[in-house]
Design a protein around this motif. Structure first.
Motif, short mmCIF file in Angstrom:
data_model
loop_
_atom_site.label_atom_id
_atom_site.label_comp_id
_atom_site.label_asym_id
_atom_site.label_seq_id
_atom_site.Cartn_x
_atom_site.Cartn_y
_atom_site.Cartn_z
N LEU A 133 -10.29 -46.35 6.24
CA LEU A 133 -10.34 -44.45 5.56
C LEU A 133 -11.72 -44.78 4.80
CD1 LEU A 133 -6.78 -43.48 4.96
CD2 LEU A 133 -8.35 -42.76 5.85
N ALA A 134 -12.30 -46.39 4.54
CA ALA A 134 -12.87 -46.38 3.27
C ALA A 134 -14.64 -46.60 4.30
CB ALA A 134 -12.42 -48.26 2.57
N GLY B 7 -26.55 -49.62 -9.43
CA GLY B 7 -27.33 -48.48 -9.01
C GLY B 7 -27.78 -48.06 -7.37
N THR B 8 -27.38 -49.72 -6.99
CA THR B 8 -27.26 -49.26 -5.50
C THR B 8 -25.70 -48.81 -5.07
OG1 THR B 8 -28.64 -51.44 -5.15
CG2 THR B 8 -28.03 -50.94 -3.37
N LEU B 9 -25.05 -49.65 -5.11
CA LEU B 9 -23.69 -49.78 -5.21
C LEU B 9 -23.11 -47.86 -5.61
CD1 LEU B 9 -20.87 -49.99 -4.19
CD2 LEU B 9 -20.32 -50.57 -7.09
N ALA B 10 -23.87 -47.01 -5.99
CA ALA B 10 -23.92 -45.49 -6.39
C ALA B 10 -24.80 -45.25 -5.83
CB ALA B 10 -24.56 -45.41 -8.31
N LYS B 48 -16.74 -50.21 0.38
CA LYS B 48 -15.95 -49.76 0.67
C LYS B 48 -14.51 -49.49 -0.49
CE LYS B 48 -14.66 -53.14 5.10
NZ LYS B 48 -13.76 -53.84 5.54
N ARG B 49 -14.44 -50.48 -1.30
CA ARG B 49 -12.91 -49.81 -1.58
C ARG B 49 -13.52 -47.67 -2.60
NH1 ARG B 49 -9.01 -52.10 -4.86
NH2 ARG B 49 -7.87 -50.66 -6.44
N LEU B 69 -3.27 -45.62 -4.06
CA LEU B 69 -3.56 -45.84 -1.88
C LEU B 69 -4.78 -47.20 -2.38
CD1 LEU B 69 -4.26 -44.90 0.92
CD2 LEU B 69 -6.73 -44.13 -0.53
N ALA B 70 -5.31 -47.08 -2.94
CA ALA B 70 -6.10 -48.53 -3.50
C ALA B 70 -5.32 -49.71 -3.39
CB ALA B 70 -7.11 -48.61 -4.06
#
Lengths: 164, 164
Positions: A133-134, B7-10, B48-49, B69-70
DNA sequence: TCTTGAACTTCAAGTTACTTGAAGACCTAC
DNA sequence: GTAGGTCTTCAAGTAACTTGAAGTTCAAGA
């Protein structure tokens, strides 16, 4: 009894009564006719309009977006082409949402399925299929819409996943 | 460079950077590793998370629902049956949403189609097919989910319809 | 090496779309 | 005629972010 009470309208449309009053206050619903005692009375038109509003809200369109749609429905003098273009734009958004939601459905379904077979019956630590899902989506990144807005609060669903 | 900047993760997850910090603050994301200067650095796990979180949020599951869920994904010691049951519940919710969204898609699509043929070219006042969108759903009323929550703010879409 | 400007930091206040509560009026049924 | 549910208005609270202010850090070019 010339019409429906607010409670009945609420029930038929799946809305809370304070929300109906709130919609009237912000002008999303027209001011309802009042009875002698001041209580609101509603007709079929109101049921329709509110049903539409709730549906739109449920899939995350903002109040302002819903307002413009409701105006479209109510105003037949408006250019048909203009209406069509607006509708087209929204159709694209809805279809994008649909694709995401389908991906989510598949993800959760396969998680459930593998729980059935893999762990059949007892507790077990090897059930991390939820990782699927991720995974990032097919396309670049998550921006689905044309002019996504904030908020979208409420959703239904008990306690867990969503989206895709 | 041991990881990704915020910023990259965003960018990769389609999230705003303040939202990422906000998620960390409320504990939805674990506290990120800091560089010497104090800047956050992220790894693949975080991508992923956060992707999962955003997907869930996009379809209206609340922060608390996403949190559970997480936790499920992260915690392999949890009972597989328990996980399956949670997932099943959510599957039902997602499928209900899917049906509504499909109904909306059909409604808007047929509106657009009739604009094409009926008003072909010019403005015209006989284009009120949008009324279809306001029809009550097949089943009783609008309550889709098991434990619908508030909020769901933001949505994407330019300026009009939605839902169904 | 210096410096400039984007990207980062924290913290506080603002926004949207409701929900919840208080205090009282109304209305249907027993 | 009165009890209990439903209604009225208005104010304050809530969720999930967003926006802004004020300052720090970092990568790249002169």
């Amino acid at each position: 009894m010339p019409g429906l009470k607010i409670g009945t309208l609420a029930e038929r449309t799946g809305t809370n009564t304070p929300t109906i009053r709130y919609y009237e206050k912000i002008g999303l619903l027209p001011r309802a006719d009042r009875q002698d005692g001041g209580q609101r009375r509603y007709g079929d038109e109101d049921v329709k309009r509110l049903t539409l509003i709730r549906r739109c809200r449920e899939f995350g369109f903002s109040i302002e977006q819903v307002r413009s749609l409701a105006a479209l429905v109510e105003d037949p003098d408006r250019s048909c082409l203009e209406a069509r273009d607006l509708a087209r734009e929204h159709l694209m958004v809805v279809r994008a949402k649909l694709r995401e939601l389908q991906a989510l459905e598949r993800g959760i379904a396969s998680f459930v399925a593998s729980c059935e077979t893999a762990c059949a019956g007892g507790p077990g630590p090897d059930c991390t299929i939820l990782e699927d899902l991720a995974k990032p989506a097919g396309r670049a990144n998550g921006a689905v819409g044309i002019g996504q807005r904030r908020d979208r609060r409420h959703a239904r669903g008990s306690d867990m996943v969503g989206r895709a």
